[in-house]
Enzyme design. Structure first.
Site, mmCIF file in Angstrom:
data_model
loop_
_atom_site.group_PDB
_atom_site.id
_atom_site.type_symbol
_atom_site.label_atom_id
_atom_site.label_comp_id
_atom_site.label_asym_id
_atom_site.label_seq_id
_atom_site.Cartn_x
_atom_site.Cartn_y
_atom_site.Cartn_z
ATOM 1 N N SER A 47 95.905 99.477 16.482
ATOM 2 C CA SER A 47 96.967 99.090 17.620
ATOM 3 C C SER A 47 96.313 97.442 17.577
ATOM 4 O O SER A 47 95.389 96.954 17.565
ATOM 5 C CB SER A 47 96.705 99.675 18.693
ATOM 6 O OG SER A 47 95.205 99.198 19.307
ATOM 7 N N ASP A 48 97.530 96.621 18.071
ATOM 8 C CA ASP A 48 97.269 95.443 18.510
ATOM 9 C C ASP A 48 96.321 95.498 19.897
ATOM 10 O O ASP A 48 96.281 96.383 20.333
ATOM 11 C CB ASP A 48 98.687 94.839 18.847
ATOM 12 C CG ASP A 48 98.637 93.167 18.864
ATOM 13 O OD1 ASP A 48 97.650 92.683 19.020
ATOM 14 O OD2 ASP A 48 99.727 92.608 18.644
ATOM 15 N N TRP A 49 95.859 94.289 20.225
ATOM 16 C CA TRP A 49 94.989 94.350 21.085
ATOM 17 C C TRP A 49 95.451 94.347 22.605
ATOM 18 O O TRP A 49 96.470 93.583 22.847
ATOM 19 C CB TRP A 49 94.117 92.747 20.995
ATOM 20 C CG TRP A 49 92.922 93.017 20.172
ATOM 21 C CD1 TRP A 49 91.782 92.362 20.445
ATOM 22 C CD2 TRP A 49 92.829 93.257 18.891
ATOM 23 N NE1 TRP A 49 90.847 92.491 19.521
ATOM 24 C CE2 TRP A 49 91.344 93.181 18.559
ATOM 25 C CE3 TRP A 49 93.495 94.207 18.107
ATOM 26 C CZ2 TRP A 49 90.785 93.826 17.365
ATOM 27 C CZ3 TRP A 49 92.933 94.694 16.792
ATOM 28 C CH2 TRP A 49 91.603 94.569 16.461
#
Length: 653
Positions: free
Chosen positions: A221-223
């Site tokens: 996932s993106d942060w």
């Protein structure tokens, strides 16, 4: 593994590293601690892309858009080699890059990070970058999958896109990363696509990415805020939540397991793909990389400067005002001339060392030949310009992650970054005072140039990196031919840009951005609507001249001859465009980039360029069958020096 060990590996678990200052060598984007009992090592992830490594002071390379402007996959490999070396010596395993999101609208805050508006150019640069990183033993993470094209409402915007536009425009760079470069990891983005969050989008993560493309690595996932749920994300194929768990926490995962909405088989699948990938990159066969910091920054600075030179693009050169001669009295004007300019966000790199444009030009111009005014006092800047033979006005925009720019003028840039002031007025007044005025643009994307007719030269330097000032000086003085070509179109008016004028299309209304333009983005948009851009995609001048000849075209190969007809060595960048015939329900733009090449030729030298065509190059995505289909009839092949140049043409039937 025990059940607890499995669940503890589902998300990052380092709360300290990401909170350190980005210029701290101990900063790290994220860590997944392993299982010492079983010899499973820690997994270290670092923010890094075409601009360099965000982990303490490191080599600041030119922006990704500058790298795309080189039109040279060898340059992408060189840049990736620098990043991989520094990432490894800083003790990392996964590089969070490259960004291959296309520029849909010129206002994009992160346009500077990736490779422009064309899917073929982005794909070719991305593949070269990934291969180099992974050949060095690190894992690349292509991002942000898919259609992450704006920062406005980036956490919740739903990108509504036709399947044809996805397949032909937004997915090809990711498809090439998977099929050709065998990328180890993929980052899913914050946004939604056609109503489903990117990180729980079964149609894209499971069907397209894994089943159709054969991706066998792991999805990250993106942060923060990219994961929207537990069950949907796990079932769709999200393998790791970063930087810490919000939905992939042991309590939430156990609750889902107890309800039966996810199974232990789902958990095992995600861990299997990650551990298999870690095994394939030797993480179980070598000691954990240490953060030694033993980096040859001097050698990397030389490389970074050469890469910046290759991206610098000469847009205008009336009367051959460039290159400058040594000893010419030059007035350097503008606050940006005395600054290190870069985009801000996860790709920002604090440079080990810097050479600003002012420093570079002063060092190259000769003793006493260069004067400087920061432009804050307009009258003083005008006087300085009037007393010089040539005035070089250095201007910049101000782009950053998490916010698109509000408009495309340099006046807006000055409003956002108060140090810059009213740069449009500065250019106009200096040009009145000195007829030999050259503008150097340090921007992270297209800007409006209503002042272009008032100046003799325009040099697009992009965000040129830590030693960009030296690169700019070498191009201005002709020590090197400007190597860049535009990877984005520069609109003549803001209203000409794709998706302009309709808030439902951009930035979106009710959390929804409708990609109504379909495949007609970038130069496809301008060409289809017969809009003349200020500077077209692929455009870039040289200090010499070239001739294209001997075009031969078949269904598999297009060849042409390029000859340097001038008096100086220079870079030729021939480009192949195809005009596919429209099918029922599938309109086509007049031209699409299908090949490019770059070569350095000395005066009188000729070289043959060969563009190979595969079935995909002659096909379109058929929405009714959901398959690639060959375009009907004959295809027009054009070889030129930009999307608007038709030096040679032939018909392929």
């Amino acid at each position: 593994m025990t059940d607890d060990e499995k669940l503890n590996l589902m998300a990052g678990d380092d709360l300290v590293g990401p909170l350190r200052a980005a210029d701290d060598p101990a900063f790290r984007a994220g860590t997944v601690h392993g299982v010492a009992r079983l010899g499973i090592p820690d997994l270290h992830l670092v923010d890094a892309g075409s601009m360099g490594l965000k982990q303490g002071p490191n080599t600041a390379l030119a922006a990704g858009l500058s790298l795309a402007a080189t039109f040279d996959t060898r340059a992408a490999a060189t840049a990736a080699g620098v990043v991989a070396d520094e990432a490894a010596r800083r003790g990392n395993d996964i590089i969070l890059g490259p960004a291959t999101d296309l520029m849909r609208v010129p206002q994009g805050g992160r346009t500077f990070e990736s490779y422009g508006e064309d899917p073929l150019l982005a794909a070719r640069m991305g593949v070269s970058w990934i291969r180099t990183v992974q050949n060095a033993g690190l894992m690349a993470q292509v991002k942000h999958f898919p259609a992450n094209n704006q920062e406005a409402n980036r956490y919740g915007v739903n990108a509504v896109i036709s399947q044809r536009a996805l397949r032909e425009i937004y997915l090809p760079p990711f498809e090439a990363a998977v099929r050709e470069a065998k990328v180890a990891t993929v980052m899913c983005g914050y946004n939604l696509v056609n109503g489903q969050p990117s990180c729980s989008n079964t149609a894209l993560l499971s069907t397209v990415l894994r089943k159709q493309w054969g991706f066998d690595g792991f999805v990250v996932s993106d942060w923060l805020a990219a994961v929207k749920n537990t069950d949907g994300s796990l079932k769709a194929g999200l393998d790791l939540e970063m930087p810490v768990g919000a939905f992939y926490t042991p309590p939430l995962l156990r609750a889902s397991l107890n309800k039966g909405t996810v199974t232990w088989s789902d958990i095992d699948r995600t861990l299997t793909v990650r551990l298999r990938t870690m095994f394939s990159y030797g993480m179980f066969d070598r000691p954990q990389r240490a953060n030694t910091g033993s980096i040859d920054y001097r050698a990397h600075a030389v490389t970074a400067q050469k890469l910046a030179e290759q991206g610098i693009t000469l847009l205008k050169n009336n009367g051959n005002v460039l290159p400058l001669r040594s000893g010419t009295k030059v007035a350097v004007i503008g606050k940006a001339a005395d600054q290190f300019r870069s985009g801000i966000g996860s790709m920002y790199v604090k440079p080990v060392s810097t050479i600003t444009p002012r420093q570079g030009i002063a060092a190259r111009g000769g003793a006493g030949a260069v004067t400087y005014q920061d432009g804050q006092n307009l009258a003083a800047a005008v006087r300085t310009a009037r007393n010089a033979q040539v005035a070089v006005v250095v201007v910049a925009d101000a782009r950053a992650e998490d916010a698109d720019i509000t408009c495309l003028t340099l006046k807006c840039a000055g409003a956002k970054d108060k140090t810059l002031g009213d740069q449009e007025k500065l250019i106009t007044e200096v040009a009145k005072a000195n007829p030999n005025t050259i503008v150097v643009l340090q921007t992270g994307g297209p800007v409006l140039t209503p002042w272009a007719a008032k100046v003799r030269g325009i040099v697009q330097a992009w965000y040129a990196g830590g030693h960009g000032g030296a690169a700019i000086a070498r191009v201005l003085y002709g020590d090197v031919d400007p190597g860049g070509r535009l990877p984005v179109s520069f609109p003549a008016r803001a209203t000409d840009a794709p998706a302009a004028g309709n808030p439902a299309h951009y930035p979106g209304t009710d959390d929804k951005a409708v990609y109504a333009e379909g495949i007609f983005v970038g130069y496809r948009h301008y060409d289809t609507r017969n809009l003349t851009p200020a500077f077209p995609f692929g455009h870039g001048l040289s200090y010499t001249t070239f001739k294209l000849s001997n075009l031969k075209a078949t269904r598999t190969t297009v060849t042409a001859t390029v000859t340097n007809t001038g008096k100086r060595p220079g870079y030729a960048v021939p480009q192949l465009y195809l005009g596919l015939r429209a099918a029922v329900g599938a309109p086509q733009p007049p031209r699409q980039l299908k090949g490019f090449s770059k070569m350095l030729l000395v005066p009188g030298q000729s070289a043959k360029v060969t563009f190979s065509l595969d079935a995909r190059a002659l096909s379109y995505w058929d929405q009714s069958t959901q398959l690639w289909k060959k375009a009907p009839g004959c295809t027009k092949a054009v070889v030129g020096t930009s999307s608007r140049d038709a030096a040679l043409s032939a018909t392929i039937c």
